[in-house]
Structures are given as structure tokens and as C-alpha cells.
Design a protein around this motif. Structure first.
Motif, short mmCIF file in Angstrom:
data_model
loop_
_atom_site.label_atom_id
_atom_site.label_comp_id
_atom_site.label_asym_id
_atom_site.label_seq_id
_atom_site.Cartn_x
_atom_site.Cartn_y
_atom_site.Cartn_z
N SER A 28 -6.18 1.47 6.63
CA SER A 28 -7.04 2.76 6.76
C SER A 28 -6.21 3.88 6.48
CB SER A 28 -7.89 2.61 8.09
OG SER A 28 -6.81 2.51 9.17
N HIS A 29 -4.88 3.92 6.10
CA HIS A 29 -3.95 5.03 6.28
C HIS A 29 -3.50 4.98 4.68
CE1 HIS A 29 -4.20 4.61 10.25
NE2 HIS A 29 -3.73 5.89 10.46
N THR A 30 -4.30 4.91 3.68
CA THR A 30 -4.04 5.30 2.29
C THR A 30 -5.45 5.50 1.46
OG1 THR A 30 -3.30 4.09 0.45
CG2 THR A 30 -4.43 2.66 1.96
N ARG A 78 -3.45 13.94 -2.60
CA ARG A 78 -1.98 13.58 -2.37
C ARG A 78 -1.39 13.20 -1.16
NH1 ARG A 78 -1.28 19.68 -4.46
NH2 ARG A 78 -2.15 19.43 -6.68
N GLU A 79 -0.60 12.17 -0.87
CA GLU A 79 -0.26 11.70 0.30
C GLU A 79 1.20 11.37 0.45
OE1 GLU A 79 -1.35 7.04 -1.17
OE2 GLU A 79 -2.70 8.01 0.66
N MET A 80 1.51 11.36 1.71
CA MET A 80 2.81 11.05 2.14
C MET A 80 2.93 10.10 3.23
SD MET A 80 4.71 14.75 2.46
CE MET A 80 6.36 14.42 2.41
N HIS A 81 3.73 9.04 3.40
CA HIS A 81 3.79 8.09 4.46
C HIS A 81 4.86 8.12 5.34
CE1 HIS A 81 0.33 5.81 2.40
NE2 HIS A 81 0.70 6.51 1.10
N MET A 82 4.70 7.95 6.34
CA MET A 82 5.68 8.21 7.54
C MET A 82 5.49 6.99 8.61
SD MET A 82 6.49 11.61 9.65
CE MET A 82 8.00 11.92 10.70
N VAL A 110 -2.40 15.00 2.61
CA VAL A 110 -2.25 14.23 3.85
C VAL A 110 -1.04 13.36 4.30
CG1 VAL A 110 -3.66 12.23 2.91
CG2 VAL A 110 -3.55 12.34 5.16
N LEU A 111 -0.58 13.73 5.48
CA LEU A 111 0.67 12.86 5.95
C LEU A 111 0.01 11.81 6.92
CD1 LEU A 111 3.62 12.66 6.41
CD2 LEU A 111 3.60 14.19 8.19
N TRP A 112 0.25 10.63 6.60
CA TRP A 112 -0.14 9.51 7.35
C TRP A 112 1.03 8.96 8.03
CZ3 TRP A 112 -5.06 8.73 6.47
CH2 TRP A 112 -5.77 9.09 5.18
N ILE A 121 0.75 -1.13 -0.10
CA ILE A 121 -0.01 -0.14 -0.14
C ILE A 121 0.83 1.42 0.02
CG2 ILE A 121 -1.57 1.43 1.37
CD1 ILE A 121 -2.86 -1.17 2.10
N ALA A 122 1.68 1.32 0.96
CA ALA A 122 2.70 2.53 1.07
C ALA A 122 3.53 2.51 -0.19
CB ALA A 122 3.23 2.34 2.43
N ALA A 123 3.85 1.49 -0.78
CA ALA A 123 4.74 1.50 -2.06
C ALA A 123 4.02 2.29 -3.17
CB ALA A 123 5.31 0.27 -2.24
N ARG A 124 2.72 1.78 -3.56
CA ARG A 124 2.28 2.27 -4.50
C ARG A 124 1.11 3.40 -4.44
NH1 ARG A 124 -0.56 -3.01 -4.19
NH2 ARG A 124 -2.95 -2.54 -3.69
N SER A 125 0.90 3.76 -3.20
CA SER A 125 -0.28 4.70 -3.15
C SER A 125 0.33 6.19 -2.94
CB SER A 125 -1.02 4.39 -2.11
OG SER A 125 -0.19 4.39 -0.89
#
Length: 852
Positions: A548-550, A563-567, A484-486, A302-306
Motif C-alpha cells: 500500500s506504499h507504492t 514521483r516517489e521516494m521510499h524511506m 510522495v515520500l513513503w 516494490i521499493a527497488a523498482r517503483s
């Protein structure tokens, strides 16, 4: 000599009962590292005494243990340890510490007197346990006698939630839980949990602490009253009616739900000492409800492709173009100060600077970014996580308050700012190009104002629902983009942790069973046998959190608007840095809207905000305030249910934190105003303005880490001095929708895991080194805020705030006199407590004073 001077000043502060200042002097003396073991142990003993005096018993316990480590044969260390343990209500451990002290000096009268008191308290607890709950002694967990009141209360709440969770659990979840209760039915499982809850209630009652749910039948109230009993007296008229019993109250301003013995709202900081500011809460739902899961995804995919990773390099263009800034950004800040960022924007050659003194004498032809990475001792294009970790390590070593040189520290900050801003510029340029291309493809007019909605979501499954509701309620969805910053557990844990609620319930049950196994080897074998089951449940809970975070969990027609960032949540260190990272997602939109992750909106909120903004009597206006509470609804296609009393709240100052930083709350206006009301204060959970306010004039300060109070007042000061005016809107367009009494936050995470999974609760904050680093980050951030407010800490060095300081359009003195906030004296003038308005303009009058 420095150690003796600091110790002397610490003792003077201690005698004058300035305990926090005394702690700072003793810590400074310890950092000087002068003197032998005897001197060091004495300093740790003094530090423990000062921390006990200011009721920071965990810090006192750590200092006393360091004292014992330095001088194991010194009686004072064991005495300080016992003092701290008594403060933590851990009387059995305190008794053992005092017995150790008596072995060194059997005739010490102070030790014997304290031992008698602690033994009496232990006997009282044992008597309460045996008479009030007739159970076998060996069924009680071994740590129950030594837990603090706060820990017991929290565990009692967790057990209550667990009982409710079993009632609504699915068949698959019951199968997992049944492994912890072999051969038991659902009713028997609940009965077991109720028995544990009764044990906690008995201990709470024996210590004179009120039970959150009220004392069970047959247990008399303790004669020792709690300081928060003013709430009980305030609710007497309501309690005397036929209201059912309750253990939670809801803040009337923001809707936040807290325990009835809390004195201050944990969301808006409104003092809850008067019944007119809160109401009883009878309908608190069970925490940990189901979250829609994106079934076709795996956790790591999820984090890799979203979307982009907030902590990955993401500097491909930087490597090719040396971060050439986009020309379309126009003129930036005043560049006459010659900062590294200004030089980066001014240069005309391709990524090459002629500056020879930058970052400590880098060669003439060196690239400015390479020079910045070299200053931090890192290779080019290092990821944000590694970069920030390295920066704070050097920050602690080179900070003037730690004995470093001011010039070296300034160059370190410039290097970090340069790399961060370069990454932001590159990312913003990419998003701006994508947004412009999309506008051309849709044939949208360039004159149509677009809104960029910025949201930080820290381990909150409600965040994805907030985004969906925001987009569905917008009148012009095509003009709205969400950034959004997840922040969540986006990497798999190899060991069992305490980061997930359901796993914690299972771990607690395993602990309860393990303590009844007398043989140490068998106990260890049992714990190891349970690990696969705990890991399996942890993987399932983590998969839920990741899903629930994507944006992939949104309907297909809404995903393109995000637009999203993952952390990783373990890399999070506060709101200021999170919003700093969100700047990367801005794509040139004309307006910016900052929101919380638990909000619901009225229909057409975007049009209403634009109309409200146009009514402000200033060309540089910011709409800000606090969100009223609205009951959460399941149907995200309907507008938020507006409360009957929909008068807008204005931000008011209510007091100061322990560190001397102002804290704020919201107060409803008495009447709906004809025009937006001016205010000096600002709230990061609701802010609507032109993009220039946050993307050009007042950028978020990434140097403020682990800051609990100060973000709001520091940004308000900077907005004001840069010529921006804050206004309270006439109508509420969004509402807080907290649907659970508990909400995860950065400071409450329990970091026990792996071989430390069953360590003592006070070790939950991490290793000693991690705690020291976070403590200094918090201290330096608070001092940064106080310096910005013109009330610098007398023990702190003045540092160059650079682009994150005050502006030149207005003076700091004008803000302080107009707002009524006097940080030097630690006082609030009457108009500060009314948000700059007359007292009769507020619905409830000025809020009560919140003690410092």
C-alpha cells in the motif's frame, strides 16, 4: 565548579516551582561530569524529584534507576524510584522498591509511611479484583497490577478492536488466529478477549479512572473524579436524551476522532472543553481494514523498482559532474553572506573552489562536496540515512549547549546543508528535464500552469487512495504531478517486533498464556515455540504495508503522474525533514500544493485553487487553512461529500505548548467571505502557492528533528519576513477523511523487539542512548524555533540559522505585533486567538484558552 553552580541554580528553580528549568540545570550539571559517585547520585536523585514534580514519571524512573546504579547503598534512590512508580500507578513495584529501602534503613519514618500508603493501595486493588470480577487470581497477567492508567486504557481499546476484527476476519486470518486459541470456536475466541477486557475495566475502576466504554454493570464509580470530567458535564443535555452510549467524540472543525475524555483535539489542537466544538461519535469503524494488495510484487522488489530511494546515494551525476548546479534555475537567494551553498552556486570552475577556509581549512583545490563529506568524516556519496545519523551524532557533541565551539558547530551545519542542497539540485534538474520532455511529447503549452502536489505518508494505507482520488478529481490531470515520500517498514525484520497491530494482539495473547506457566524453563520454551507463528503473521502484515506504499498499486493510467521516494519509518524524525526530502521530487512546476495523506477532494479542485489564488490581492500569496471533515467514501470516482456547513475555517492561535511554542487550531468563519481572508498563520497540511515560496525563498529546515510543535509558526514567520502573504480561501476544495480512530505516528511507535519483546512498557521508547539523542534533538529544535521567534531560551546558546532564518523584506517585530503572539511573555493577544480577525467574524467566537 560548574557542577556546583548548576546544582545550586537547579535547587533554586525547584524551590521556585520552575520544575522544567530545574531539570535542565540538573542535566547540565550531570553533563559536566565533575565530582564522585556520591555527587552524581545526588544529582540523579534531584533530577528524579524534579521530573516527578512536573509529572514526567517515566523520566523520573530512569533518573532514579541511574541513581541506584551509582550508589546502590543509598536509601534516597529507592525512595525516588518508588515515587516515580506510584506516579505510573505501578504500586506493586513501588512496594518492592520501598522494601529494598527498608533493608538499608529499617527505622526511616518517611519510607515506612509511604510503604503503608502503597500497601493500602495494593490491597484496595486486590479487593476490587476479587469482589467485582469473580475470577481466579492466576488468570490475571502479572503486569496488570503495575500498569499505568494510560496503558490499561490503550490495551482495553486494542482488545475491543480485536473483537471487532475477528467478526470481519477472512477464513485465512481466522486460521492464523485459531493457533492462539487451540480448539476454540470464533465465539469462544471473542469470549476470551471479552474476559481480558473485563479485567482491564476492573483495574481501571479500582484506580478511580473512568472506563472508555463506561463502567460495567455492578461497578460503582470511584469518588476520585478525573480532571476531564468537564466534557461529561458539557454533554449532559445530550446524554439525557435517548442517545446510545459512546466512547469517542468527533472534532467539529477537522473531523478528527478522539476519546471522549481528551481535552484537546490531537489533529488541530482545538480545546474540546465545550460541547459546541465536538459531537458524539457512534459510527467509529474498526481499525485495520483490508488494503488492496499488489499481488505480483514481493516486499523488497516494490521499493527497488517503483522509484528512487530517499535514503540511497542517488549521486551518480554528482560523482561525474561534482554537482554542477543547473543554469536554468536563475538567481537564487541573497548570496552576500558567503555561505557554503552560495559558494557552490557561484563557482565557475568545474566543481573546484578557491576558498581556503571552508570547513576548517581544506586545501585550495579540494572539491567543495569532498570537503563537506570530510568535515563529517564520511566518504563521498554516502547515503542520506548514514549522513543524517552521523550529522546528529556530531551535532550533539559539538553543539554550544553541550560545551562545543560555536564556530565548529556552524561549519558542521554548513557542511550538512551543502551536501543536502547539492543532492536536491541534482535530483530537481533530472526531474525538470523529464517533465520538459514529457510536455514536448504531449504538445502541451509552456504557458499552462502545472501543479506539484507534495505529500508525506507515514505508515498510512489511506495515502494511496488519497493520491488516486486527487488525480481523478482534477480537471487537468495532465498538469498535476504528485511527489510522495513513503515512510514505512520497507526492510524485513528478522525478529518479532511491536510495530504491527495484528502481531501485537497475538503477542498479548501469548503473554497471557505464558504467565500461567509456573516453570521458567517451560515458559521460555513456550515463547520460543510461538516465535515462528508471530514472524509469519508479521511478514504478512508487512507485505500489506509495503503493497500500500507504492505507486504500483495505482491504476496504470495514474502511475506516470507520481514521483516517489521510499524511506524506512525508523529513519523518520519529523515533518520538517520529510518535506525537506520532498524538495528532491520537484520538477520545475509553477505551483506547489502541500496536503495530508488522508484527504478527499471536490471535482475540479485544481481549477478552483488557481481561481482562488488569482483573487488574492498580493503577487506573493499563499492559500492556507485547515480541512473540514467529510465522511470517507469507497468510490474514488465520486467527489468528496461536502458538509452542510461548508464555511471555510481560518487558522487561530489557541495557546502554548509546554515548551513555550504557540499551537494553532481552525475556526469556521461566520459567513463566506467575498475575498480570501488574510491571516498571519500557516498550516503545512494545506498550502497552495507559487513554487518560489518553498523552493527558493523559504526552504524547509532539515535541522528541526522530532519537533511536535513549531513547524507551522516558524514557517509562517519566515514567509512573512520574506514578503509572502497568507490567505484563507473562500471555499473548501479538500476535506479530511480520517476513517479510523487511530492513526500511526512517529512518537507512538513501540520499539520493543527481539529479546526485549517482553520488556517493561516504559522501555518502548528505545535504549537510553537513543532516548537521550532524541531528547536533545527535540530540545535543540524547540530552541531553534524560539530563537527564530525572538524569544530565545535563556539557557541556550545563540546559533547561526543561516538560510533558514528570517528574511529581510519585513521585520520580525511586524509579524509579532500584527499576529498578536508574544512568545517572550507566553501570552496571546485577543486578535491572535481570532486569527487576526474581529471576534464577531468567527462562527463560534474566539476559541477557549488552551492551558500551557
Amino acid at each position: 565548579m560548574e557542577t556546583k553552580s548548576c546544582k545550586r541554580r537547579g535547587m533554586e528553580a525547584f524551590r521556585a516551582k520552575r520544575f522544567e528549568e530545574a531539570c535542565q540545570w540538573f542535566e547540565r550539571a550531570l553533563r559536566a561530569k565533575e565530582g564522585g559517585e556520591s555527587q552524581t547520585a545526588a544529582l540523579y536523585s534531584n533530577l528524579a524529584a524534579a521530573n516527578c514534580a512536573r509529572q514526567d514519571y517515566k523520566a523520573a524512573l530512569r533518573a532514579s534507576e541511574r541513581c541506584i546504579r551509582e550508589r546502590p547503598d543509598w536509601i534516597k534512590g529507592y525512595y525516588r524510584r518508588a515515587e516515580a512508580l506510584v506516579g505510573l500507578q505501578e504500586f506493586e513495584k513501588a512496594e518492592r522498591a520501598l522494601l529494598s529501602a527498608l533493608e538499608l534503613d529499617p527505622e526511616e519514618p518517611g519510607i515506612r509511611e509511604m510503604l503503608a500508603q502503597v500497601t493500602q493501595q495494593n490491597d484496595r486493588i486486590e479487593g476490587a479484583r476479587s469482589t467485582k470480577i469473580p475470577q481466579k487470581h492466576d488468570t490475571l497477567p502479572y503486569w496488570s497490577k503495575s500498569q499505568s492508567v494510560h496503558e490499561l486504557t490503550q490495551e482495553l481499546q486494542n482488545l475491543t478492536n480485536a473483537i471487532g476484527a475477528i467478526e470481519i476476519a477472512t477464513e485465512g486470518e481466522l486460521n492464523v488466529l485459531s493457533k492462539s486459541f487451540p480448539g476454540k470456536s470464533v465465539e469462544e475466541m471473542k469470549a476470551s478477549l471479552r474476559a481480558q477486557a473485563n479485567e482491564k475495566r476492573a483495574l481501571l475502576a479500582s484506580r478511580g479512572s473512568p472506563d472508555p466504554a463506561g463502567p460495567p454493570p455492578g461497578i460503582a464509580s470511584s469518588p476520585h473524579t478525573d480532571p476531564t470530567d468537564t466534557i461529561d458535564s458539557a454533554l449532559k443535555p445530550e446524554r439525557s436524551s435517548n442517545l446510545p452510549p459512546f466512547q469517542k467524540i468527533r472534532c467539529k472543525v477537522c473531523g478528527n476522532i478522539v476519546h471522549r475524555h481528551m481535552k484537546v483535539c490531537t489533529s488541530c489542537c482545538l480545546p474540546l472543553t465545550d460541547s459546541k466544538f465536538f459531537e458524539p461519535c457512534f459510527d467509529v469503524p474498526i481499525a485495520g481494514g483490508e488494503v488492496p494488495i499488489y499481488q505480483q510484487s514481493k516486499p523488497r522488489e516494490i521499493a527497488a523498482r517503483s522509484g528512487q530511494d530517499a535514503l540511497g546515494p542517488n549521486l551518480s551525476k554528482l560523482r561525474r559532474e561534482a554537482c554542477q548546479p543547473p543554469q536554468s534555475r536563475g538567481k537564487g537567494r541573497d548570496e552576500s553572506k558567503g555561505s557554503a551553498l552560495s559558494k557552490l552556486r557561484k563557482r565557475k570552475t568545474h566543481g573546484v573552489t578557491k576558498q581556503t577556509t571552508l570547513f576548517g581549512g581544506v586545501g585550495k583545490e579540494d572539491n567543495i562536496l569532498t570537503a563537506a563529506y570530510t568535515r563529517l568524516g564520511l566518504p563521498s556519496a554516502t547515503g542520506q540515512a548514514t549522513l543524517r545519523k552521523r550529522y546528529f551524532e556530531l551535532h550533539m557533541e559539538e553543539h554550544p549547549d553541550k560545551g562545543g565551539e560555536a564556530e565548529d558547530h556552524a561549519s558542521l551545519c554548513e557542511a550538512y546543508n551543502c551536501i543536502s542542497q547539492a543532492s536536491i539540485l541534482e535530483s530537481q534538474n533530472m526531474h525538470k528535464q523529464d517533465a520538459d520532455a514529457e510536455c514536448r511529447a504531449q504538445g502541451s503549452s509552456s504557458a499552462s500552469a502545472r501543479i506539484f502536489v507534495a505529500m508525506v505518508c507515514y505508515r498510512d494505507s489511506e495515502g494511496i487512495r488519497t493520491i488516486e482520488h486527487l488525480l481523478r478529481m482534477a480537471s487537468h490531470k495532465d498538469r498535476v504531478t504528485v511527489g510522495v515520500l513513503w515512510q514505512y517498514a520497507n526492510t524485513e525484520f528478522q525478529d518479532v517486533t511491536r510495530y504491527f497491530t495484528e502481531v501485537n494482539i497475538l503477542t498479548a495473547e501469548i503473554e497471557n498464556r505464558a504467565v500461567n506457566i509456573p516453570d521458567e524453563g517451560e515458559r521460555q520454551k513456550y515463547l520460543e515455540t510461538c516465535l515462528p507463528q508471530q514472524l509469519k503473521l508479521q511478514q504478512r502484515e508487512q507485505a500489506k504495508e509495503i503493497a500500500s506504499h507504492t505507486r504500483k498499486s495505482l491504476p496504470d493510467d495514474l502511475q506516470a503522474h507520481v514521483r516517489e521516494m521510499h524511506m524506512n519509518f525508523l529513519d523518520a524524525d519529523g515533518s520538517a525533514y520529510s518535506h525537506h526530502l520532498l524538495e528532491q521530487l520537484w520538477g520545475g512546476e509553477e505551483f506547489i500544493f502541500l496536503i495530508d495523506s488522508r484527504v478527499r477532494f471536490v471535482k475540479g479542485w485544481d481549477v478552483l485553487l488557481m481561481e482562488e489564488h488569482s483573487c488574492c490581492p498580493s503577487s506573493k500569496s499563499i492559500l492556507t487553512g485547515t480541512c473540514l471533515y467529510s465522511k470517507p467514501q469507497e468510490d474514488l470516482g465520486t467527489a468528496a461529500e461536502e458538509p452542510a456547513d461548508n464555511r471555510p475555517p481560518v487558522i487561530t492561535a489557541v495557546g502554548f505548548s509546554r515548551g513555550g511554542v504557540p499551537i494553532f487550531s481552525g475556526q469556521r468563519l461566520k459567513e463566506v467571505p467575498q475575498q480570501p481572508k488574510p491571516t498571519f498563520f500557516w498550516n503545512p497540511s494545506f498550502s497552495f502557492s507559487k513554487a518560489e515560496a518553498l523552493m527558493k525563498d523559504v526552504r524547509y529546515d532539515p535541522h528541526m528533528a522530532h519537533l511536535d510543535h513549531g513547524e507551522d509558526i516558524s514557517m509562517a514567520v519566515r514567509f512573512f519576513t520574506h514578503g509572502w502573504d497568507c490567505f484563507c480561501p473562500r471555499r473548501n476544495v479538500c476535506f479530511s477523511s480520517d476513517s479510523t480512530p487511530y492513526r500511526k505516528n512517529l512518537w507512538d511507535e513501540d520499539h520493543r523487539s527481539g529479546y526485549r519483546l517482553y520488556a517493561e512498557p516504559y522501555e518502548s521508547s528505545g535504549t537510553e542512548q537513543e532516548q537521550d539523542l532524541k531528547s536533545f534533538q527535540r530540545l535543540s529544535s524547540r530552541r531553534r524555533v524560539l530563537q527564530l521567534l525572538g524569544a530565545p531560551d535563556s539557557d541556550a546558546s545563540q546559533i547561526d540559522l543561516g538560510i533558514h532564518g528570517v528574511g529581510e523584506s519585513r521585520s520580525l517585530e511586524s509579524f509579532l505585533s500584527g499576529s498578536g503572539v508574544d512568545c517572550k511573555a507566553g501570552e496571546l493577544h485577543p486578535h491572535a486567538r481570532c486569527g487576526g480577525l474581529p471576534a464577531h467574524a468567527l462562527a463560534f467566537g474566539p476559541p477557549p484558552k488552551c492551558d500551557r
